[in-house]
Design a protein around this motif. Structure first.
Motif, short mmCIF file in Angstrom:
data_model
loop_
_atom_site.label_atom_id
_atom_site.label_comp_id
_atom_site.label_asym_id
_atom_site.label_seq_id
_atom_site.Cartn_x
_atom_site.Cartn_y
_atom_site.Cartn_z
N GLN A 394 0.87 -1.19 0.00
CA GLN A 394 0.00 0.00 0.00
C GLN A 394 0.91 1.23 0.00
N VAL A 443 -2.33 -6.51 1.55
CA VAL A 443 -3.67 -6.62 0.95
C VAL A 443 -3.53 -7.01 -0.52
N ILE A 444 -4.70 -7.22 -1.16
CA ILE A 444 -4.69 -7.61 -2.58
C ILE A 444 -4.52 -6.37 -3.45
N GLU A 482 -7.16 -3.43 -8.39
CA GLU A 482 -7.98 -4.01 -7.32
C GLU A 482 -7.93 -3.07 -6.13
N LEU A 483 -9.11 -2.73 -5.62
CA LEU A 483 -9.19 -1.79 -4.50
C LEU A 483 -8.26 -2.23 -3.37
N CYS A 484 -7.34 -1.33 -2.98
CA CYS A 484 -6.37 -1.72 -1.97
C CYS A 484 -6.31 -0.69 -0.85
N GLY A 485 -7.29 0.20 -0.78
CA GLY A 485 -7.31 1.21 0.27
C GLY A 485 -7.43 2.59 -0.32
N HIS A 488 -5.50 3.70 -3.41
CA HIS A 488 -5.58 2.77 -4.56
C HIS A 488 -5.46 3.51 -5.90
#
Lengths: 514, 561
Positions: A394, A443-444, A482-485, A488
Motif C-alpha cells: 500500500q 492486501v490484494i 484491485e481496490l487496496c485502500g 488505490h
C-alpha cells in the motif's frame, strides 16, 4: 521557508495587545500586579552535540514522481541534524514542570504544518492545546496525514489536492505527538503539545529562547528524536535572563557506524557505453493512441486477445441488432388495432429446440476460441526470460532485479520503486507478491498493464508468476486494478520498454550505483 | 371467524406496523426499499461528481459535509471509497433484493396461488422487521469518526479485515439481512408447496410464482454460505482468527470463493423475479399466452442450477489456478443458453399479439431490451482472455448496471405500476408513468452505455481520480457526459415519485381487474382484505388463456369455470 516558524508564533504571544497582557492590565490594582511585573524573565541557550557525526540516509522519493521532481539535490533524513557550529537542529525545548495550575490562553493565530516537497515543515514544532493546527498540502500529490497521539484523538485523513487545508486541535498536553504520512513512508513530524506558551525549537544556530516566564522553579526538558530527553532545573526571579546549555552525547555510536557499511563504487561504467545504448529518442518517440477504444497493442499476445474480443463483438453485435430490430418490428407490427385479435398460440417445441441449439453451438465455439488464447497467456511460462519480482505494498510497486549473480534476495539485487524497465522483444517473467510495511497486513492489489493486455491480482500468501513480451518501445503505465485502500487510485507505476542495448546500458548503470 | 371482523379488532400498530398480513409486509418492504433507493441514488450522484470533476468542490452540498468526508467541499479519497461501497451495498441488499423478493414475493405469492396468507405469518413479520435495524446499523458508519465501510461491496479480505470499525457494522448488518432473507425463503417455499388452491398445479402457476419459488430455493441454499463468510470475517477482525489472513496460515482467496458462491446466485436472485414479472406483464398486454410456458419455467430452473456453478468467473484474475478458470469459462458460457431461450420466448409472445403500450408494458419491454445488452456484454466477461483486460474496469460496471438497473429495476418499475392498483386501490397516472419511462430509458442508456467504452479504454473501477493516469486522461469527456446523464436520470425519477405518492390520494379508483388479467389476485377487490379469500378458489386453467378463440372476452380468469 515561507511558513511561520515557531518563533513567529511565540513572538505573537508577547504582542502588547496579547490576551495575557490585557488580562494583566485589567487586574492592574489587584494582587496580580507584582506577577505581571515579574513576568519578563527569559531562559535561553543552546543545544550542543558531542560525539561522532551521524550518517544520514538518503531518502529515495522515486516512488512518487511529484516528490522526486520537487528536489534538485539529494534529500537526507531529518532525524539527527547537527549544525556546522556543533549544535543540534530540531530539538524541542520546553518547560516541563513548574507551571502547574497556571492557565494560558491559546494563541488565536493557527500554527501551520506544511507538506511541501513530500516533507513536513517544520519537522519538529510546539503547539498549545486548543490552538488551531492548520495542515496544508503544498504538493500536487496525495498526502495522508496520520497523527498518532496517545492522549489525544488520533486522526488519519487523506489530502489529495494541492492547496488543501485541514484544521485540527489538541485538547490534552502531550510531548511528543508523531505525524506520519500513510502515502510517503519517509515523512514524519513531531509536535510538542503543551498547555502553556513556554517552548521553542532549535534551528540552524541550535539556540532556543523561552520568553516572559513568570517567577518560579522550573524543570526544562530538551527532546531530540533519536537521542531522547535531557532535563535541568532552573530558578528564575524578576526580569533576568538565564542562560543554560543542553549537551547531548551520542550513546549509539556503533549504530551510526554500521549504517555506513554500504560499499561505495565509482562510476567506471562510462567507458562501457556502447553504440545504441542511449535509447531515449526511441522511448520518447512512442505516442499513446488517444482514441475512445482499446489502447495500443504492445505485447506479443495482445493481438490474439483482441482478436477474441472482436469475434465476440461481431457475434454479439449481430445478435444485438437482430433481437432489438425484431423487438421494434414486433412492437410496431403487432400494436393494438381495432378488430384484430391476438393469436391464441402457446408455442412450438421445434423452435424452442432451434433457439436452444444454435446459441449453444455459438457459445461452444467461443469457449474453444477463448481457451486457445487463454492457454497462450496463462499457460506455460517461457524459460528464456528476463526475471523480475514485483512486490506490491500500500501504495507502491517495489521492483527487484536479481543483479549480476542472477539470484533474488542477494546484496546485488537492484531495487526500484514504481519504475519497471524491460527490453523489447524478450519475454519477461514477473513474480508478483504482496508485502506490507510498518506492521500492517498485506492486501490484494492487481498488476495491470493496459497496453500489454495483462492483469493479475497480487494476493498475500500466494505468489503468482505472469509473463509478457513487449513489442513496442516507449513509456507506459502500471495501474492497480484491485481496490487496496484509500491510495488505490494513485498506486501508479511506470514501465519503460527499452531497446535491448538501451536496457543493457540501463542495467549496467543501475548495477554500478549499488 | 370472519377476517374482516379480525381487521376491526386490530389496533393500528398490529395492522400496519407489526403486521402479519403478507400484503402489508410486502408494502412495508416496498416503502423501505424506495427510501433506501433514494439514499443509494444520492451516493451515486456524489460518486459521479467526483469522477467527472475530480478535486472540484461539490456545489451547494459540499459545505454541509464534515471534515472526515469533504474538506472545503472537496471529497476525500476515503469518503469516495465509502461512497461506492455503500452505493453498491445499499442498492443490492436494501433495494433490489427487498423490492423483488421482499415486495413481490410477499405481496404476490399468497394472492396468486389462492392462499389466505403465508404459511408462517409471524416469521414473515420478523423477516421484515430485521431490515430497519440492519439499515440503521449499515448507515451508522456515516456518522462515526472513522467513516462508513469502505472495502467495496465485495469487501475482499484482507483489506476488509484491516479497515476501520465500521466494517464490523457492515458485517453485522448483512448478517441481519441474510437472516431476513432466509426467513422469507423458508416461508415462500413452504407456502408454495403447501398452500396452493385446489387445481393450482405447478404448471398452472404464473411465471412470477415460478420465478419466486426458484429464487427462494437459491436464497435458502446460498445465503447461509454468505452468513458463514461474514461470521468468519468478523472473527478475523475481532477475535484474532486468521481465516483469510495469510500471515496466520489463512487463505486470502477463501473469502472470494465463499462470497461469490453466494453472490453469483444472488445475481440470479436479483434477476429471476424480474423475469417472472416481465413474462406475466408481456403476456397480459400482448393479450396472448406466454410463448413456451414450460420452456420458460425450465430455463429458470436451469439458470438457478448453473448459477451455483459459475462463481469462479469473478475470479479469473484472482490468482486462482488458471485450469479452474477454464471450468468456469465453460459453465459461464453455458448459462447464456437459458437466458437466450427466455429472450426468444418473450419475442415469441409479442409476435402476432395485440400490444397495449401501458406503463407496465413499456417497462417490461425495456427489461427485455436492456437485459439483452447486459447478457451480451456478459459474454465478453465470460471469455477468459478478454476478461484479463476488461476485468475490474468500467466494462464490468456497465455490464452489472445493465443487468441490475436495465434488467431488475425496469422489471421493478413494471411490477410496481402493474400491481399498484391492487396494492393501493387506485390507478397510477398513465401520462406521468410514460414521462417517467421515456425519460428514464433515455437517460439510463446515456449514463451506462458509455461506461462500456470507458472499460474498453482501460479505465479501472473504484478509482478516486481517473485523471491521475495518462492512459485515461483522453477519456475524461466521456466521464463528464456520463455524469450529466446520471443527474438527468435522477431528475427523471421525480415524475415517478409524484405519481407514486400523488396517486395514493388522488388516483382514479381501481376496479377489481383493471388490466383484464387472468391471475387470481385480479378476482379480489382492490385492495384485498386481510385474509384475501372468503372461500378458497378452485383453479381450472393456466394463467395465460388470453384471446381464446370463440370467446367474446379476450381473457379467462384462472378460477372461471
Amino acid at each position: 521557508m515561507d511558513t511561520p516558524s515557531q518563533r513567529d508564533v511565540i513572538s505573537s504571544q508577547v504582542h502588547p495587545f496579547d490576551k495575557v497582557t490585557v488580562l494583566c492590565i485589567s487586574f492592574l490594582f489587584t494582587v496580580s500586579f507584582s506577577f505581571c511585573q515579574a513576568s519578563a524573565a527569559t531562559i535561553s541557550g543552546k543545544v550542543l552535540f558531542k560525539g561522532p557525526l551521524p550518517k544520514l540516509e538518503k531518502i529515495r522519493m522515486g516512488a512518487d514522481p511529484v516528490c522526486e521532481h520537487a528536489h534538485s539535490e539529494e534529500v537526507l533524513e531529518e532525524n539527527f541534524v547537527v549544525n556546522p557550529n556543533g549544535t543540534l537542529k530540531d530539538v524541542f525545548v520546553y518547560v516541563k514542570k513548574g507551571l502547574e495550575g497556571e492557565k494560558f490562553e491559546p494563541p488565536k493565530k493557527p500554527f501551520v504544518l506544511d507538506q511541501k516537497g513530500c516533507r513536513y515543515s517544520p519537522h519538529v514544532f510546539g503547539i498549545q492545546i486548543h490552538q488551531t493546527l492548520q495542515i496544508v498540502n503544498s504538493d500536487s500529490t496525495l498526502h495522508n496525514v496520520h497523527a498518532l497521539p496517545a492522549k489525544n484523538a488520533q486522526f488519519n485523513l487523506g489530502m489529495p489536492l494541492q492547496g488543501m487545508k485541514l484544521e485540527k486541535s489538541f485538547n490534552t498536553p502531550e510531548v511528543m505527538v508523531k505525524f506520519k504520512c500513510e502515502v510517503h513512508p519517509w515523512m514524519a513530524s513531531y509536535a510538542g503539545v503543551l498547555d502553556h506558551p513556554f517552548f521553542d525549537t532549535t534551528h540552524e544556530q541550535g539556540s532556543f529562547e523561552l520568553k516572559d516566564i513568570p517567577d518560579g522553579d522550573y524543570e526544562i526538558e530538551a527532546w531530540q528524536e533519536r537521542l531522547g530527553m535531557l532535563t535541568q532545573k532552573v530558578i528564575v526571579r524578576g526580569s533576568e535572563t538565564k542562560n543554560i546549555e543542553f549537551s547531548f552525547q551520542s550513546a549509539t555510536s556503533s549504530e551510526t557506524a554500521s549504517s555506513s557499511v554500504k560499499p561505495s563504487t565509482t562510476a567506471q561504467n562510462n567507458a562501457l557505453v556502447t553504440p545504441g545504448a542511449d535509447d531515449t529518442a526511441v522511448i520518447n518517440a512512442y505516442q499513446r493512441n488517444k482514441r475512445w477504444w482499446l489502447p495500443d497493442e504492445a505485447s506479443s499476445y495482445a493481438g490474439s486477445m483482441d482478436y477474441v474480443f472482436y469475434v465476440i463483438l461481431y457475434i454479439t453485435g449481430a445478435v444485438f441488432f437482430a433481437v432489438q430490430g425484431l423487438l421494434i418490428y414486433f412492437l410496431i407490427r403487432y400494436r393494438r388495432k381495432e378488430g384484430i385479435k391476438a393469436t391464441y398460440y402457446h408455442g412450438n417445441n421445434r423452435v424452442e429446440v432451434i433457439w436452444t441449439v444454435i446459441p449453444a453451438m455459438i457459445l461452444i465455439y467461443l469457449v474453444l476460441l477463448s481457451q486457445k488464447t487463454y492457454s497462450q497467456v496463462k499457460g506455460k511460462l517461457p524459460e528464456d526470460a528476463l526475471r523480475v519480482e514485483v512486490a506490491a505494498e500500500q501504495f507502491a510497486w517495489n521492483i527487484r532485479y536479481p543483479g549480476a549473480d542472477g539470484k533474488f534476495g542477494t546484496v546485488d539485487d537492484i531495487i526500484k520503486v514504481n519504475q519497471l524497465h524491460i527490453p523489447i522483444g524478450k519475454p519477461v517473467r514477473v513474480k508478483l507478491i504482496s508485502i506490507s510495511k510498518d506492521g500492517k497486513h498485506p492486501v490484494i492489489h492487481s498488476f495491470f498493464l493496459p497496453e500489454f493486455r495483462i492483469k493479475q491480482d497480487v494476493v498475500p500468501g500466494l505468489p503468482t508468476e505472469i509473463w509478457f513480451q513487449a513489442t513496442k518501445a516507449g513509456k507506459f503505465e502500471i495501474a492497480c486494478a484491485e481496490l487496496c485502500g484509500l491510495g488505490h487510485y494513485r498506486m501508479r507505476g511506470f514501465l519503460t520498454v527499452h531497446t535491448q542495448e538501451g536496457f543493457n546500458a540501463w542495467l549496467q548503470k543501475e548495477m554500478s550505483q549499488l | 371467524m370472519s377476517h374482516e371482523q379480525g381487521d376491526k379488532e386490530m389496533s393500528f400498530i398490529r395492522k400496519y406496523i407489526f403486521s402479519t398480513d403478507h400484503k402489508i409486509i410486502g408494502i412495508q418492504f416496498l416503502f423501505t426499499a424506495l427510501f433506501m433507493m433514494a439514499i443509494g441514488g444520492f451516493l451515486a450522484m456524489l460518486i459521479r461528481w467526483q469522477l467527472a470533476f475530480p478535486g472540484k468542490p461539490v456545489p451547494i452540498l459540499g459545505s454541509l459535509f464534515p471534515n472526515n468526508m469533504m474538506v472545503g467541499g472537496v471529497m476525500l479519497p476515503e469518503f469516495y471509497t465509502a461512497l461506492f461501497t455503500m452505493h453498491g451495498t445499499l442498492m443490492i441488499f436494501f433495494v433490489v433484493i427487498p423490492l423483488l423478493v421482499g415486495t413481490f414475493g410477499n405481496y404476490l405469492i399468497p394472492l396468486q396461488i389462492g392462499a389466505r396468507d403465508m404459511a408462517f405469518p409471524t416469521l414473515n413479520m420478523f423477516s421484515y422487521w430485521l431490515i430497519p435495524p440492519a439499515a440503521v446499523i449499515m448507515l451508522a458508519g456515516f456518522f462515526i469518526e472513522s467513516g462508513a465501510p469502505s472495502a467495496g461491496w465485495t469487501s475482499y479480505a484482507p483489506l476488509s479485515a484491516i479497515e476501520p470499525f465500521s466494517q464490523n457494522l457492515w458485517l453485522i448488518s448483512l448478517f441481519l439481512v441474510g437472516a431476513s432473507s432466509i426467513m422469507g425463503a423458508v416461508n415462500y417455499i413452504t407456502t408454495i408447496l403447501n398452500l396452493r388452491a385446489p387445481g393450482m398445479t405447478f404448471f398452472r402457476m404464473p411465471l412470477t410464482i415460478w420465478s419466486l419459488f426458484i429464487t427462494a430455493i437459491l436464497v435458502l441454499l446460498a445465503t447461509p454460505v454468505l452468513a458463514s463468510a461474514l461470521a468468519m470475517l468478523l472473527l478475523d477482525r475481532v477475535a484474532g482468527s486468521t481465516f483469510f489472513l495469510s500471515e496466520g496460515g489463512g487463505q486470502t482467496l477463501l473469502w472470494q470463493h465463499l462470497f461469490w458462491f453466494y453472490s453469483h446466485p444472488a445475481v440470479y436472485i436479483m434477476i429471476l423475479p424480474a423475469m417472472g414479472v416481465t413474462s406475466d406483464i408481456i403476456s397480459v398486454f400482448s393479450r396472448k399466452p406466454i410463448f413456451g410456458y414450460h420452456s420458460m419455467a425450465y430455463a429458470m430452473m436451469t439458470i438457478a442450477l448453473l448459477g451455483f456453478l459459475v462463481w469462479g468467473h469473478h475470479m479469473f484474475q484472482s490468482g486462482m489456478n488458471p485450469t479452474l478458470g477454464t471450468t468456469f469459462l465453460v459453465s459461464t458460457m453455458v448459462i447464456a443458453v437459458p437466458s437466450a431461450i427466455k429472450t426468444f420466448n418473450w419475442l415469441g409472445t409479442l409476435w402476432r399479439g395485440s400490444i397495449r403500450f401501458t406503463t407496465p408494458m413499456l417497462n417490461a419491454i425495456a427489461f427485455v431490451s436492456m437485459f439483452v445488452i447486459g447478457g451480451l456484454s456478459g459474454i465478453f466477461l465470460a471469455s477468459t482472455p478478454v476478461d484479463i483486460f476488461v476485468h475490474d474496469t468500467y466494462f464490468v460496471v456497465a455490464h452489472l448496471h445493465y443487468v441490475l438497473f436495465g434488467g431488475s429495476l425496469f422489471g421493478i418499475f413494471a411490477g410496481i405500476s402493474y400491481w399498484y392498483p391492487k396494492m393501493f386501490g387506485r390507478m397510477m397516472n398513465e401520462r406521468l408513468g410514460k414521462i417517467h419511462f421515456f425519460a428514464t430509458f433515455i437517460t439510463y442508456n446515456c449514463t451506462f452505455f458509455p461506461m462500456h467504452i470507458l472499460g474498453i479504454g482501460g479505465m479501472m473501477r473504484r478509482i478516486y481520480d481517473p485523471t491521475q493516469y495518462a492512459h485515461l486522461q483522453h477519456l475524461q469527456p466521456i466521464n463528464v457526459f456520463i455524469t450529466y446523464s446520471a443527474f438527468a436520470l435522477v431528475l427523471s425519477q421525480i415524475p415517478f415519485l409524484i405519481n407514486f405518492f400523488g396517486s395514493l390520494f388522488r388516483g382514479e379508483k381501481a376496479s377489481t381487474n383493471p388490466w383484464q388479467a387472468n391471475t387470481l389476485e385480479w378476482t379480489l377487490p382492490s385492495p384485498p382484505v386481510h385474509g384475501n379469500y372468503e372461500t378458497i378458489p378452485t383453479i381450472y386453467h393456466g394463467p395465460y388463456e388470453y384471446s381464446l378463440p370463440g370467446r367474446e372476452k379476450d381473457w379467462l380468469a384462472q378460477n372461471e369455470e
